[in-house]
Each structure stands twice: as C-alpha cells, then as structure tokens.
Design a protein around this motif. Structure first.
Motif, PDB file in Angstrom:
ATOM      1  N   TYR A 151       0.880  -1.166   0.000  1.00 38.95           N
ATOM      2  CA  TYR A 151       0.000   0.000   0.000  1.00 38.95           C
ATOM      3  C   TYR A 151       0.917   1.214   0.000  1.00 38.95           C
ATOM      4  CZ  TYR A 151      -3.913   3.019   1.193  1.00 38.95           C
ATOM      5  OH  TYR A 151      -4.870   3.994   1.178  1.00 38.95           O
ATOM      6  N   ARG A 152       0.975   1.928  -1.117  1.00 35.84           N
ATOM      7  CA  ARG A 152       2.007   2.934  -1.326  1.00 35.84           C
ATOM      8  C   ARG A 152       1.785   4.257  -0.608  1.00 35.84           C
ATOM      9  NH1 ARG A 152       2.758   3.223  -7.549  1.00 35.84           N
ATOM     10  NH2 ARG A 152       0.679   2.357  -7.650  1.00 35.84           N
ATOM     11  N   SER A 153       0.579   4.579  -0.237  1.00 34.75           N
ATOM     12  CA  SER A 153       0.331   5.838   0.464  1.00 34.75           C
ATOM     13  C   SER A 153       0.783   5.719   1.922  1.00 34.75           C
ATOM     14  CB  SER A 153      -1.150   6.179   0.437  1.00 34.75           C
ATOM     15  OG  SER A 153      -1.583   6.355  -0.889  1.00 34.75           O
ATOM     16  N   PRO A 154       1.349   6.789   2.479  1.00 36.58           N
ATOM     17  CA  PRO A 154       1.708   6.739   3.906  1.00 36.58           C
ATOM     18  C   PRO A 154       0.473   6.470   4.757  1.00 36.58           C
ATOM     19  CG  PRO A 154       2.668   8.663   2.856  1.00 36.58           C
ATOM     20  CD  PRO A 154       1.735   8.047   1.869  1.00 36.58           C
ATOM     21  N   THR A 155       0.618   5.577   5.706  1.00 32.04           N
ATOM     22  CA  THR A 155      -0.506   5.142   6.534  1.00 32.04           C
ATOM     23  C   THR A 155      -0.243   5.497   7.990  1.00 32.04           C
ATOM     24  OG1 THR A 155      -0.792   3.281   5.025  1.00 32.04           O
ATOM     25  CG2 THR A 155      -1.905   3.134   7.136  1.00 32.04           C
TER      26      THR A 155
ATOM     27  N   TYR B  54      -9.016  -3.328  11.918  1.00 31.00           N
ATOM     28  CA  TYR B  54     -10.246  -3.191  11.134  1.00 31.00           C
ATOM     29  C   TYR B  54     -10.137  -2.065  10.112  1.00 31.00           C
ATOM     30  CZ  TYR B  54     -12.033  -6.343  14.643  1.00 31.00           C
ATOM     31  OH  TYR B  54     -12.204  -7.430  15.455  1.00 31.00           O
ATOM     32  N   ILE B  55      -9.473  -0.988  10.459  1.00 29.84           N
ATOM     33  CA  ILE B  55      -9.258   0.114   9.515  1.00 29.84           C
ATOM     34  C   ILE B  55      -8.317  -0.335   8.398  1.00 29.84           C
ATOM     35  CG2 ILE B  55      -8.354   2.452   9.237  1.00 29.84           C
ATOM     36  CD1 ILE B  55     -10.959   2.393  10.765  1.00 29.84           C
TER      37      ILE B  55
ATOM     38  N   VAL C  66      -7.531  -2.336   2.670  1.00 33.88           N
ATOM     39  CA  VAL C  66      -7.264  -3.429   1.725  1.00 33.88           C
ATOM     40  C   VAL C  66      -8.493  -3.694   0.868  1.00 33.88           C
ATOM     41  CG1 VAL C  66      -6.831  -5.913   1.556  1.00 33.88           C
ATOM     42  CG2 VAL C  66      -5.480  -4.528   3.114  1.00 33.88           C
ATOM     43  N   ARG C  67      -9.645  -3.756   1.502  1.00 33.42           N
ATOM     44  CA  ARG C  67     -10.879  -4.064   0.781  1.00 33.42           C
ATOM     45  C   ARG C  67     -11.313  -2.911  -0.138  1.00 33.42           C
ATOM     46  NH1 ARG C  67     -14.260  -6.892   4.412  1.00 33.42           N
ATOM     47  NH2 ARG C  67     -13.209  -8.581   3.456  1.00 33.42           N
ATOM     48  N   ASN C  68     -11.318  -1.675   0.378  1.00 27.95           N
ATOM     49  CA  ASN C  68     -11.872  -0.551  -0.368  1.00 27.95           C
ATOM     50  C   ASN C  68     -10.885   0.118  -1.316  1.00 27.95           C
ATOM     51  OD1 ASN C  68     -14.353  -0.880   0.950  1.00 27.95           O
ATOM     52  ND2 ASN C  68     -13.648   0.348   2.668  1.00 27.95           N
ATOM     53  N   GLU C  69      -9.632   0.237  -0.919  1.00 28.21           N
ATOM     54  CA  GLU C  69      -8.644   0.929  -1.745  1.00 28.21           C
ATOM     55  C   GLU C  69      -7.926  -0.006  -2.723  1.00 28.21           C
ATOM     56  OE1 GLU C  69      -8.071   4.263  -1.725  1.00 28.21           O
ATOM     57  OE2 GLU C  69      -9.672   4.515  -0.251  1.00 28.21           O
ATOM     58  N   LEU C  70      -7.573  -1.202  -2.238  1.00 26.21           N
ATOM     59  CA  LEU C  70      -6.847  -2.145  -3.093  1.00 26.21           C
ATOM     60  C   LEU C  70      -7.770  -3.110  -3.831  1.00 26.21           C
ATOM     61  CD1 LEU C  70      -3.832  -3.009  -0.756  1.00 26.21           C
ATOM     62  CD2 LEU C  70      -3.888  -1.408  -2.664  1.00 26.21           C
TER      63      LEU C  70
ATOM     64  N   GLY D 213      -5.258 -14.615   2.717  1.00 22.96           N
ATOM     65  CA  GLY D 213      -3.980 -15.275   2.958  1.00 22.96           C
ATOM     66  C   GLY D 213      -2.818 -14.537   2.324  1.00 22.96           C
ATOM     67  N   ASP D 214      -3.106 -13.491   1.545  1.00 19.06           N
ATOM     68  CA  ASP D 214      -2.056 -12.666   0.968  1.00 19.06           C
ATOM     69  C   ASP D 214      -1.476 -11.755   2.047  1.00 19.06           C
ATOM     70  OD1 ASP D 214      -2.489 -13.731  -1.584  1.00 19.06           O
ATOM     71  OD2 ASP D 214      -4.039 -12.255  -2.028  1.00 19.06           O
ATOM     72  N   VAL D 215      -0.304 -11.187   1.768  1.00 25.09           N
ATOM     73  CA  VAL D 215       0.373 -10.302   2.711  1.00 25.09           C
ATOM     74  C   VAL D 215       0.258  -8.875   2.194  1.00 25.09           C
ATOM     75  CG1 VAL D 215       2.587  -9.719   3.769  1.00 25.09           C
ATOM     76  CG2 VAL D 215       1.977 -12.116   3.393  1.00 25.09           C
ATOM     77  N   PHE D 216      -0.189  -7.966   3.061  1.00 25.38           N
ATOM     78  CA  PHE D 216      -0.333  -6.563   2.710  1.00 25.38           C
ATOM     79  C   PHE D 216       0.614  -5.752   3.579  1.00 25.38           C
ATOM     80  CE2 PHE D 216      -4.268  -8.729   1.782  1.00 25.38           C
ATOM     81  CZ  PHE D 216      -4.477  -8.358   0.461  1.00 25.38           C
ATOM     82  N   VAL D 217       1.459  -4.942   2.935  1.00 21.21           N
ATOM     83  CA  VAL D 217       2.492  -4.182   3.628  1.00 21.21           C
ATOM     84  C   VAL D 217       2.101  -2.709   3.603  1.00 21.21           C
ATOM     85  CG1 VAL D 217       4.939  -3.560   3.647  1.00 21.21           C
ATOM     86  CG2 VAL D 217       4.232  -5.862   2.917  1.00 21.21           C
ATOM     87  N   PHE D 218       2.101  -2.078   4.775  1.00 20.57           N
ATOM     88  CA  PHE D 218       1.782  -0.669   4.906  1.00 20.57           C
ATOM     89  C   PHE D 218       3.021   0.078   5.371  1.00 20.57           C
ATOM     90  CE2 PHE D 218      -2.121  -2.974   5.522  1.00 20.57           C
ATOM     91  CZ  PHE D 218      -3.045  -2.252   4.781  1.00 20.57           C
ATOM     92  N   LEU D 219       3.221   1.279   4.864  1.00 17.99           N
ATOM     93  CA  LEU D 219       4.354   2.119   5.258  1.00 17.99           C
ATOM     94  C   LEU D 219       3.843   3.260   6.112  1.00 17.99           C
ATOM     95  CD1 LEU D 219       6.175   2.309   1.827  1.00 17.99           C
ATOM     96  CD2 LEU D 219       6.652   0.774   3.729  1.00 17.99           C
TER      97      LEU D 219
END
Length: 52
Positions: free
Chosen positions: A13-17, A24-25, A30-34, A41-47
């Motif tokens: 997820y490229r936007s600063p988080t 839950y947020i 992940v659901r709404n933006e991506l 089971g996938d891996v989601f990385v936030f910066l």
C-alpha cells in the motif's frame, strides 16, 4: 522475522498510513482501496508516515 514465500502474494500500500490505525481500519483499506479480500492469505504491507 518475516520469511518470504512463493505460496502467497505480497502487496504494498504505497500511500503513507497512520500506523495507529487498528486492524479493522487496515482491513478496510485493503478491501476498499486495493480491492482485495483481507482474509485471502495474501500479505499486505503498509508504510508509516515519517515525522521529523
């Protein structure tokens, strides 16, 4: 320690988080933006945003 594997996909997820967000947020991002299911089971990385 994070071990990378070929059995799952990794998404950045490229936007600063704001890392104070709860699970839950982040799942909502992940659901709404991506457009992916956060329980897939996938891996989601936030910066996090760097504050100097």
């Amino acid at each position: 320690m994070l071990a990378l594997s070929h059995s799952c996909r990794y998404f950045l997820y490229r936007s600063p988080t704001d890392m104070r967000f709860g699970i839950y947020i982040l799942a909502g991002l992940v659901r709404n933006e991506l457009g992916f299911d956060p329980s897939s089971g996938d891996v989601f990385v936030f910066l996090g945003k760097l504050n100097l």
